[in-house]
Scaffold this motif. Structure first.
Motif, PDB file in Angstrom:
ATOM      1  N   ALA A 131      -4.544   8.514  -2.883  1.00  0.00           N
ATOM      2  CA  ALA A 131      -3.903   7.825  -4.046  1.00  0.00           C
ATOM      3  C   ALA A 131      -4.519   7.126  -4.843  1.00  0.00           C
ATOM      4  O   ALA A 131      -3.602   6.504  -5.415  1.00  0.00           O
ATOM      5  CB  ALA A 131      -1.928   7.529  -3.095  1.00  0.00           C
ATOM      6  N   LEU A 132      -5.034   5.636  -3.309  1.00  0.00           N
ATOM      7  CA  LEU A 132      -4.909   4.940  -4.457  1.00  0.00           C
ATOM      8  C   LEU A 132      -5.878   5.419  -5.294  1.00  0.00           C
ATOM      9  O   LEU A 132      -5.582   3.656  -6.244  1.00  0.00           O
ATOM     10  CB  LEU A 132      -5.958   3.966  -3.413  1.00  0.00           C
ATOM     11  CG  LEU A 132      -4.078   3.077  -2.376  1.00  0.00           C
ATOM     12  CD1 LEU A 132      -5.522   2.568  -0.909  1.00  0.00           C
ATOM     13  CD2 LEU A 132      -3.522   2.308  -2.858  1.00  0.00           C
ATOM     14  N   GLU A 147      -5.202  10.266   2.161  1.00  0.00           N
ATOM     15  CA  GLU A 147      -4.215  10.367   1.777  1.00  0.00           C
ATOM     16  C   GLU A 147      -3.769   9.044   1.073  1.00  0.00           C
ATOM     17  O   GLU A 147      -3.656   9.336  -0.451  1.00  0.00           O
ATOM     18  CB  GLU A 147      -2.987  10.637   2.329  1.00  0.00           C
ATOM     19  CG  GLU A 147      -1.485  10.827   1.436  1.00  0.00           C
ATOM     20  CD  GLU A 147       0.060  11.181   2.331  1.00  0.00           C
ATOM     21  OE1 GLU A 147       1.172  11.134   1.601  1.00  0.00           O
ATOM     22  OE2 GLU A 147      -0.477  11.050   3.692  1.00  0.00           O
ATOM     23  N   ALA A 148      -3.906   8.305   1.644  1.00  0.00           N
ATOM     24  CA  ALA A 148      -3.384   6.594   0.980  1.00  0.00           C
ATOM     25  C   ALA A 148      -4.773   6.194   0.077  1.00  0.00           C
ATOM     26  O   ALA A 148      -4.965   6.112  -1.178  1.00  0.00           O
ATOM     27  CB  ALA A 148      -3.674   5.542   2.336  1.00  0.00           C
ATOM     28  N   HIS A 198      -7.363  -3.999   2.754  1.00  0.00           N
ATOM     29  CA  HIS A 198      -7.060  -2.474   2.992  1.00  0.00           C
ATOM     30  C   HIS A 198      -8.470  -2.045   3.022  1.00  0.00           C
ATOM     31  O   HIS A 198      -9.225  -0.586   4.448  1.00  0.00           O
ATOM     32  CB  HIS A 198      -6.354  -1.424   1.762  1.00  0.00           C
ATOM     33  CG  HIS A 198      -6.399   0.115   2.612  1.00  0.00           C
ATOM     34  ND1 HIS A 198      -6.331   0.638   3.575  1.00  0.00           N
ATOM     35  CD2 HIS A 198      -7.323   1.031   1.329  1.00  0.00           C
ATOM     36  CE1 HIS A 198      -6.130   2.029   2.693  1.00  0.00           C
ATOM     37  NE2 HIS A 198      -7.407   1.872   2.088  1.00  0.00           N
ATOM     38  N   THR A 205       0.793   4.007  -2.828  1.00  0.00           N
ATOM     39  CA  THR A 205       0.899   5.590  -2.442  1.00  0.00           C
ATOM     40  C   THR A 205       1.779   6.463  -3.000  1.00  0.00           C
ATOM     41  O   THR A 205       1.170   7.357  -3.295  1.00  0.00           O
ATOM     42  CB  THR A 205       0.463   5.249  -1.104  1.00  0.00           C
ATOM     43  OG1 THR A 205      -0.781   4.930  -0.377  1.00  0.00           O
ATOM     44  CG2 THR A 205       0.501   7.135  -0.913  1.00  0.00           C
ATOM     45  N   ARG A 206       2.850   5.540  -2.907  1.00  0.00           N
ATOM     46  CA  ARG A 206       3.691   6.666  -3.359  1.00  0.00           C
ATOM     47  C   ARG A 206       3.993   7.068  -4.626  1.00  0.00           C
ATOM     48  O   ARG A 206       4.657   7.927  -5.006  1.00  0.00           O
ATOM     49  CB  ARG A 206       5.252   5.992  -2.846  1.00  0.00           C
ATOM     50  CG  ARG A 206       4.874   6.303  -0.618  1.00  0.00           C
ATOM     51  CD  ARG A 206       6.102   6.711  -0.475  1.00  0.00           C
ATOM     52  NE  ARG A 206       5.737   7.340   1.291  1.00  0.00           N
ATOM     53  CZ  ARG A 206       6.654   6.881   2.378  1.00  0.00           C
ATOM     54  NH1 ARG A 206       7.846   6.414   2.050  1.00  0.00           N
ATOM     55  NH2 ARG A 206       6.503   7.347   3.358  1.00  0.00           N
ATOM     56  N   LEU A 252       0.644  -1.051   0.120  1.00  0.00           N
ATOM     57  CA  LEU A 252      -0.025   0.349  -0.003  1.00  0.00           C
ATOM     58  C   LEU A 252       0.436   1.354   0.035  1.00  0.00           C
ATOM     59  O   LEU A 252       0.337   2.044  -0.592  1.00  0.00           O
ATOM     60  CB  LEU A 252      -1.149   0.054   1.057  1.00  0.00           C
ATOM     61  CG  LEU A 252      -2.554  -1.109   1.449  1.00  0.00           C
ATOM     62  CD1 LEU A 252      -2.946  -1.443   2.838  1.00  0.00           C
ATOM     63  CD2 LEU A 252      -3.365  -0.735   0.077  1.00  0.00           C
ATOM     64  N   THR A 253       1.825   1.120   0.797  1.00  0.00           N
ATOM     65  CA  THR A 253       2.828   2.614   0.527  1.00  0.00           C
ATOM     66  C   THR A 253       3.713   2.444  -0.587  1.00  0.00           C
ATOM     67  O   THR A 253       3.597   4.055  -1.224  1.00  0.00           O
ATOM     68  CB  THR A 253       3.812   1.875   1.600  1.00  0.00           C
ATOM     69  OG1 THR A 253       3.170   1.860   2.919  1.00  0.00           O
ATOM     70  CG2 THR A 253       4.940   3.506   1.864  1.00  0.00           C
ATOM     71  N   THR A 302      -4.234   5.998  -8.524  1.00  0.00           N
ATOM     72  CA  THR A 302      -3.612   5.235  -9.419  1.00  0.00           C
ATOM     73  C   THR A 302      -4.772   4.223 -10.173  1.00  0.00           C
ATOM     74  O   THR A 302      -4.581   3.700 -11.282  1.00  0.00           O
ATOM     75  CB  THR A 302      -2.460   4.489  -8.440  1.00  0.00           C
ATOM     76  OG1 THR A 302      -1.626   4.501  -6.996  1.00  0.00           O
ATOM     77  CG2 THR A 302      -1.996   2.795  -8.836  1.00  0.00           C
TER      78      THR A 302
END
Length: 187
Positions: A90-91, A86-87, A55, A14-15, A10-11, A94
Motif C-alpha cells: 500500500a505504501l 500489505e502495508a 516504519h 495504507t487504507r 501508516l494505517t 501510494t
C-alpha cells in the motif's frame, strides 16, 4: 502518543492513500486531538515522512553480522518482507501513484530514501574497512544497486519477489562492487 500517531498515519496511508490522509483522521485513529499532532509535526507531509522513515527503520533494520554478504542478504530480505506485506504494498502504491502528481510527496519519498541510504551505508563502510569491498566503493551506489532488482520487480514487472530475489540482488551488487563497475558517488 508519538507511536500511536505514527502508527495511525501508516494505517491511514495504507487504507486511503496519501490523497485521503488528513490530520483529523490520524488524530481520531490515534485517540489524540489534532492540535497534539500540529504541536509535534509542522504539517501532514512531515508527519508522513516521519511515519515512513520510522516504519522502514523498524521493518528493515541495519544488520551487523560481521560479513558484507550476510549483512546485505539480511538487509535485502528484510526489504522484500516489508515491501511485500500489505502495508508495504500500500505504501509503495501510494508513493508511485501520488509522487508524480504531488511535489510534496515526491520530497517525502526522497527524504525517506535518503534516510534509508544514510542509515545503511555503515554496512558498506564496515565492509570496506574489513577489506571485503574495494576501497572507494560508494555505499549509496552499492545500496541502490542492491535494491534496484527488487523494486524493478515490485514496480514494473510484477514478477514474484521473495528471498531468492533478495539473494540474487546481493550477488549482483557485490559483483558490481568487486568489478569496480559502480558509479562514483556524488561529492
Amino acid at each position: 502518543m508519538r507511536a500511536a500517531v505514527l502508527a495511525a498515519t501508516l494505517t491511514e496511508l495504507t487504507r486511503g492513500g496519501y490523497a485521503g490522509l488528513t490530520v483529523e483522521g490520524v488524530a481520531q485513529r490515534a485517540g489524540v486531538h489534532k492540535t497534539t499532532i500540529y504541536r509535534n509535526w509542522k504539517d501532514s507531509d512531515s508527519l508522513v515522512a516521519d511515519a515512513l522513515t520510522g516504519h522502514f527503520a523498524t521493518e528493515v533494520p541495519i544488520p551487523d553480522t560481521g560479513a558484507v554478504e550476510s549483512d546485505l542478504r539480511e538487509l535485502a530480505r528484510a526489504l522484500v518482507t516489508s515491501m511485500t506485506s500489505e502495508a508495504g504494498r500500500a505504501l509503495l502504491s501510494t508513493a508511485l501513484a501520488e509522487a508524480g502528481r504531488t511535489p510534496k510527496l515526491a520530497a517525502v519519498k526522497e527524504a525517506v530514501f535518503d534516510d534509508r541510504f544514510r542509515r545503511a551505508r555503515i554496512v558498506v563502510t564496515r565492509a570496506v574497512d574489513r577489506g571485503e569491498l574495494p576501497a572507494g566503493t560508494d555505499p549509496t551506489e552499492l545500496l541502490k544497486t542492491l535494491v534496484a532488482p527488487i523494486y524493478f520487480r515490485l514496480v514494473f514487472t510484477g514478477d514474484p519477489v521473495d528471498s531468492s530475489t533478495a539473494d540474487q540482488a546481493v550477488g549482483v551488487a557485490l559483483a558490481a562492487a568487486h568489478a569496480r563497475a559502480l558509479p562514483p558517488g556524488r561529492a
